[in-house]
Design a protein around this motif. Structure first.
Motif, mmCIF file in Angstrom:
data_model
loop_
_atom_site.group_PDB
_atom_site.id
_atom_site.type_symbol
_atom_site.label_atom_id
_atom_site.label_comp_id
_atom_site.label_asym_id
_atom_site.label_seq_id
_atom_site.Cartn_x
_atom_site.Cartn_y
_atom_site.Cartn_z
ATOM 1 N N LEU A 11 -3.773 24.971 -30.591
ATOM 2 C CA LEU A 11 -2.591 25.167 -29.741
ATOM 3 C C LEU A 11 -2.825 26.191 -28.643
ATOM 4 N N LEU A 12 -3.560 27.241 -28.951
ATOM 5 C CA LEU A 12 -3.821 28.234 -27.911
ATOM 6 C C LEU A 12 -4.643 27.612 -26.785
ATOM 7 N N CYS A 13 -5.599 26.782 -27.154
ATOM 8 C CA CYS A 13 -6.394 26.117 -26.121
ATOM 9 C C CYS A 13 -5.537 25.140 -25.340
ATOM 10 N N ASP A 67 1.583 32.457 -26.448
ATOM 11 C CA ASP A 67 0.711 32.695 -27.606
ATOM 12 C C ASP A 67 1.518 33.264 -28.756
ATOM 13 N N SER A 68 2.377 34.224 -28.434
ATOM 14 C CA SER A 68 3.182 34.820 -29.493
ATOM 15 C C SER A 68 4.146 33.802 -30.077
ATOM 16 N N LEU A 69 4.657 32.951 -29.212
ATOM 17 C CA LEU A 69 5.552 31.907 -29.714
ATOM 18 C C LEU A 69 4.794 30.946 -30.615
ATOM 19 N N ILE A 70 3.564 30.669 -30.254
ATOM 20 C CA ILE A 70 2.733 29.793 -31.088
ATOM 21 C C ILE A 70 2.505 30.443 -32.440
ATOM 22 N N TYR A 71 2.073 31.702 -32.425
ATOM 23 C CA TYR A 71 1.860 32.414 -33.687
ATOM 24 C C TYR A 71 3.081 32.313 -34.577
ATOM 25 N N LYS A 72 4.202 32.630 -33.947
ATOM 26 C CA LYS A 72 5.431 32.677 -34.726
ATOM 27 C C LYS A 72 5.737 31.311 -35.338
ATOM 28 N N ASP A 73 5.642 30.280 -34.540
ATOM 29 C CA ASP A 73 5.968 28.952 -35.053
ATOM 30 C C ASP A 73 5.006 28.505 -36.133
ATOM 31 N N VAL A 74 3.720 28.771 -35.936
ATOM 32 C CA VAL A 74 2.757 28.371 -36.962
ATOM 33 C C VAL A 74 3.020 29.140 -38.244
ATOM 34 N N ASN A 80 7.057 24.516 -32.669
ATOM 35 C CA ASN A 80 7.391 24.007 -33.989
ATOM 36 C C ASN A 80 7.010 22.550 -34.154
ATOM 37 N N SER A 81 7.509 21.728 -33.276
ATOM 38 C CA SER A 81 7.239 20.302 -33.376
ATOM 39 C C SER A 81 5.787 20.013 -33.045
ATOM 40 N N PHE A 82 5.314 20.695 -32.046
ATOM 41 C CA PHE A 82 3.946 20.560 -31.606
ATOM 42 C C PHE A 82 2.983 20.690 -32.752
ATOM 43 N N MET A 83 3.159 21.819 -33.397
ATOM 44 C CA MET A 83 2.212 22.225 -34.391
ATOM 45 C C MET A 83 2.167 21.220 -35.523
ATOM 46 N N LEU A 84 3.334 20.679 -35.846
ATOM 47 C CA LEU A 84 3.364 19.712 -36.925
ATOM 48 C C LEU A 84 2.684 18.414 -36.534
ATOM 49 N N SER A 85 2.507 18.167 -35.245
ATOM 50 C CA SER A 85 1.782 16.954 -34.896
ATOM 51 C C SER A 85 0.281 17.194 -34.870
#
Lengths: 491, 426
Positions: A287-289, A259-266, A332-337
């Motif tokens: 992404l969290l889901c 989750d923290s990695l997601i926050y950071k990347d977003v 990073n890549s995830f979020m951009l998709s």
């Protein structure tokens, strides 16, 4: 129409059911579902082949993917130890309540993320791919024009321009395209109006296969959301919404390191993006889901990857407390998709499902090591081969100055160009990904971009200068580039 | 149409690089105010002096300024509303179909400004309106200020007691126009994207009011609030939720200096077409163009159509969740400060294109010219309305809206509202 009919006879039952399926629309739904599965199913192979071979036939690829996953997990674990944070833990009740309250505005949160670092950067992944070798292949020769000058040194079969022209025949010069033939100078009667009309018919018929064929020429903006949903067979039924809500409650209840990695990347990427910053909050939600969605595991029967698994702190070994990490922990890549999809879907559960389906059909291949033609390894090789074959001078020049083209284009392909192209252009590109059920177009576009900027690139004398020439793709029009490269370049 | 030798001499009292770089790139020469100048980009204070009766300034044929003398008829919040109300009444009196009302007494085509009253002058009228809908929220704005200064929201009469004309405790010395306020019905159902409120900033260039000739800049933008929108009364004081002015948002915790909370209008268009469909999106943009033109027509009769003048306005528009656009205000001096790199590029190009239209060929101007630039110099501007063209029933220049790329200006319409034909944009 109903089968609750006392006149139904046993003799005609089979026909009656068939008719019923047709008129009630169920036949179409079944067809769409089957068609959908066919898109994802690997081709049949030898009956004696073990399951790993179905996932990935080449042993050395499987091994490489396995090592890569181990490396990621090790990195995650060491981050946990360093920061004294467990991979997964249950949230205290007060924290749960707080998170539920700010579910729609997680973007305003300011957790301290300075200690978290991305698990890997795209260039780390590229290094791994560069070092792939087939142990059965004698590669003693020095790279030369007779073999391969690029970074990827595995002998995978990739298509040449002739085959690509055939595969992408609907992008030909004589065929109308959205992204070219709908520009302000072209009267809409020539192509656009009719195309929209056909699109509306396809939607009315609810035919997945027809939709997939149709979008090869691009989607009208107003029809795109529905067409993609039709191709991906997403209908947002009540059970789908319920499933999404369940995932959401998992997020509330348990706190994962990712989750923290997601926050950071977003925060690092989407929040600073000119197009996507508006949707920051949706990205967290999706992404969290996603990171808790074990149904995604099913797709791993089609992929060589085996996701790392962890257990909620204190519940080691208990399956109901297992959480898994998707292979690409670099969000990073995830979020951009996910971000471009926010332009199409604003209902969270639908957005989620579309993203999940796009992931298991396409995007996961960009983050794992495999021999699949749409896998990142093949795409890299396809890109390099196209460039070397059709722009040999440019390729040689860039290589000489220490600017291997793949070093620049890798990040574009691994993110499916998201974050690099203007959104309307990106969506036109992704129309074709869906239409052709392949990511090869990413490699073709990457080569086309180099071809387009070839004159400037021939003049640069360093990697940094080459990067600068290719830094801004936001003004590019993808369809003309693709068309010219495939159909109008003298080879 | 002569070609005069010599370079354009320019003056400005606004020290902004986007201006100065544009002058310099044309090879223009900077001079002082008291010298012979051809082009003066003035602040609104200066224009007051230039055209004031006392100074008796007389501009010669080779001098151009960037404001109309009484621009405040459009750009002061109270005068804008007054002029629009007057315009509507006039149309109604002459029986124009444009002034048609619906069964609730609301104008069908001309209801684009939220219900507004001047305070303290219309206080009683306001109270009457307020009582019809006591749960409504209203927004108080000082007439003479900008950048969101002095604005606040109210939902109780007690909050504006001091503007009551009968109030014995009213210590208002606001007889001077600086202290006058307008109060408008607050649009508490704005269209939200990503859960956030935004407004539109569009640039409109007017080269002449009679005949009306105006251009719309294609590259407008949306300004987003950094905080999630909520109509909750507990957040009425939180200006970060409600006011989109960059000058305000800039100070919020989440303000981002890379994109500055701004989206291009083409992004907005793409989003709306994708999620709402093409027809309603086209209709929205048509309506936006319509209300801009109507607002200009409303002030055209009272504008001093001085031939030395042109003006580039910043229009602020809010879209509600029914996709209806509302005109909030018009700025005579839209900010030329750049909050991000993209911003700087946009404003630089805006000034560039504006100068290309206002000062043809970058040469010493001649105010007697017909103010009809060729199509090629428009740059990112599109003709929004050309009264001369419209009245001569010229060929329809149909600039169709294209998804994702342009703002869909409908170009010249061959009908003018003066004629007894219903003017619609379709």
């Amino acid at each position: 129409v109903s089968l609750h009919n006392p006149e139904i006879k046993l003799e005609s039952l089979k026909e009656d059911i068939k008719d019923f399926l047709k008129t009630s629309g169920w036949e179409k739904k079944l067809q769409n579902a089957v068609y959908s599965e066919l898109n994802v199913f690997p081709s049949p192979c030898h009956p004696a082949a073990p399951p790993e071979h179905m996932k990935e036939p080449l042993a050395y690829m499987r091994k490489a993917q396995g090592s890569w996953e181990k490396r990621i997990l090790k990195s995650l674990n060491s981050m946990c130890t360093e920061l004294s944070i467990p991979l997964a833990q249950k949230r205290p009740a007060s924290e749960q309540k707080e998170l539920l309250n700010k579910w729609n505005e997680m973007g305003t949160d300011e957790p301290d993320l300075s200690l978290f670092r991305p698990v890997y950067a795209p260039k780390d992944f590229l290094e791994v791919l560069m070092n792939l070798r087939n142990p059965n292949y004698e590669n003693g020769e020095q790279p030369s024009f007779r073999n391969h000058l690029g970074l990827i040194q595995v002998p995978l079969k990739v298509k040449d321009i002739v085959e690509l022209k055939e595969d992408f025949s609907e992008l030909g010069l004589n065929i109308g395209q959205l992204g070219i033939d709908d520009s302000a100078q072209v009267p809409p009667e020539f192509f656009e109006n009719e195309h929209i009309h056909v699109g509306q018919k396809v939607l009315a018929e609810q035919d997945s296969a027809a939709a997939q064929q149709y979008v090869r020429q691009g989607c009208p903006t107003a029809l795109r959301a529905d067409l993609w949903a039709l191709i991906l067979n997403i209908s947002n039924q009540p059970e789908d919404i319920l499933y999404y809500e369940q995932l959401k409650s998992n997020v509330i209840q348990h706190d994962l390191l990712v989750d923290s990695l997601i926050y950071k990347d977003v925060k690092l990427t989407a929040s600073n993006d000119d197009y996507y910053f508006v949707f920051e909050d949706y990205l967290y939600q999706v992404l969290l889901c996603f990171s808790r969605d074990t149904s995604v595991l099913e797709h791993f029967t089609y992929s060589s990857a085996t996701p790392p698994k962890s257990y909620i702190q204190g519940k080691l070994g208990m399956e109901e407390y297992a959480v898994f990490y998707p292979p690409n922990v670099n969000y990073n890549s995830f979020m951009l998709s996910v971000a471009p999809l926010c332009f199409l879907y604003h209902e969270p559960s639908k957005l989620y499902q579309i993203f999940r389906e796009m992931y298991v059909r396409f995007f996961f291949r960009l983050h794992s090591i495999s021999s699949h033609p749409s896998g990142i390894v093949s795409l890299c090789l396809l890109f390099e081969t196209l460039l070397q074959t059709h722009l040999p001078q440019l390729f040689y020049h860039l290589r000489e100055i220490g600017a291997q083209p793949l070093r620049i284009s890798f990040k574009w392909m691994v993110r499916a160009f998201s974050g690099y192209l203007a959104t309307d252009q990106l969506l036109l590109l992704w129309d074709r990904i869906l239409g052709y059920n392949s990511l090869e177009i990413l490699a073709v576009l990457a080569a086309a971009v180099f071809a387009f900027r070839a004159v400037n690139l021939m003049e640069v004398t360093s990697l940094a200068a080459a990067e600068a020439v290719l830094a801004d793709l936001s003004t590019l029009k993808v369809m003309p580039l693709l068309q010219i490269f495939l159909f109008a370049t003298v080879t | 149409f002569r070609i005069m030798a010599g370079k354009v001499k320019w003056v400005t009292d606004i020290e902004k690089s986007v201006l100065i770089n544009n002058f310099e790139k044309r090879g223009w020469i900077q001079v002082a105010e008291n010298e012979d100048w051809n082009f003066y980009w003035m602040s609104v204070q200066t224009i007051r002096n230039v055209f004031s009766v006392e100074t008796g300034y007389r501009l010669s044929d080779d001098q151009i300024v960037n404001h109309f003398p009484n621009h405040y008829e459009l750009t002061r919040k109270d005068l804008m509303v007054k002029n629009i109300k007057r315009y509507r009444k006039e149309l109604e009196k002459e029986g124009s179909p444009l002034a048609e009302k619906d069964e609730n007494g609301k104008y069908i085509y001309l209801d684009f400004v939220p219900v507004t009253f001047m305070l303290p002058a219309d206080y009683n009228l306001f109270v009457e309106e307020f009582r019809k809908n006591p749960s409504s929220t209203w927004i108080m704005k000082p007439c003479g200020k900008a950048q969101g200064k002095g604005i606040f929201l109210i939902n109780k009469l007690s909050q504006i007691k001091k503007w009551s004309r009968d109030s014995k405790t009213s210590s208002f010395v606001c007889q001077s126009s600086k202290e006058a306020y307008v109060i408008s019905l607050y649009i508490n159902n704005p269209l939200l994207i990503g859960g956030k409120k935004f407004d539109l900033r569009l640039y409109v260039l007017v080269s002449t009011y009679r005949p009306l000739r105006c251009y719309m800049y294609k590259l407008g933008f949306c300004r987003f609030c950094t905080v999630k929108y909520t109509p909750s009364t507990s957040e009425l004081d939180n200006m970060f939720v409600h006011l989109t002015n960059v000058a305000i948002q800039k100070h919020g915790d989440d303000y981002n200096h890379i994109h500055g909370g701004k989206w291009t209008v083409s992004n907005l268009r793409l989003y709306l077409e994708s999620t709402r469909g093409k027809e309603v999106t086209n209709k929205l943009f048509d309506e936006i163009h319509w209300i801009i033109v109507q607002s200009l027509k409303a002030v055209a009769p009272v504008m001093n159509n001085d031939k030395h003048c042109f003006e580039c306005y910043g229009y602020d528009i809010i879209i509600d969740d029914k996709l209806k656009p509302w005109l909030i205000e018009v700025n005579a001096s839209p900010s030329l400060t750049s909050s991000t790199a993209n911003d700087r590029i946009l404003k630089y190009n805006l000034i560039n294109d504006t100068l290309n239209i206002a000062v043809p060929n970058g040469e010493i101007p001649d105010c007697k010219w017909n103010k009809s630039p060729p199509k090629e110099v428009l740059g990112n501007y599109e003709v929004l309305y050309d009264e001369e063209m419209a009245q001569s029933d010229g060929p329809d220049r149909d600039l169709r809206s294209r998804s994702g790329q342009s703002t869909g200006v409908k170009g010249n319409r061959a009908r003018d509202s003066g004629k007894p034909v219903l003017t619609t944009w379709k």
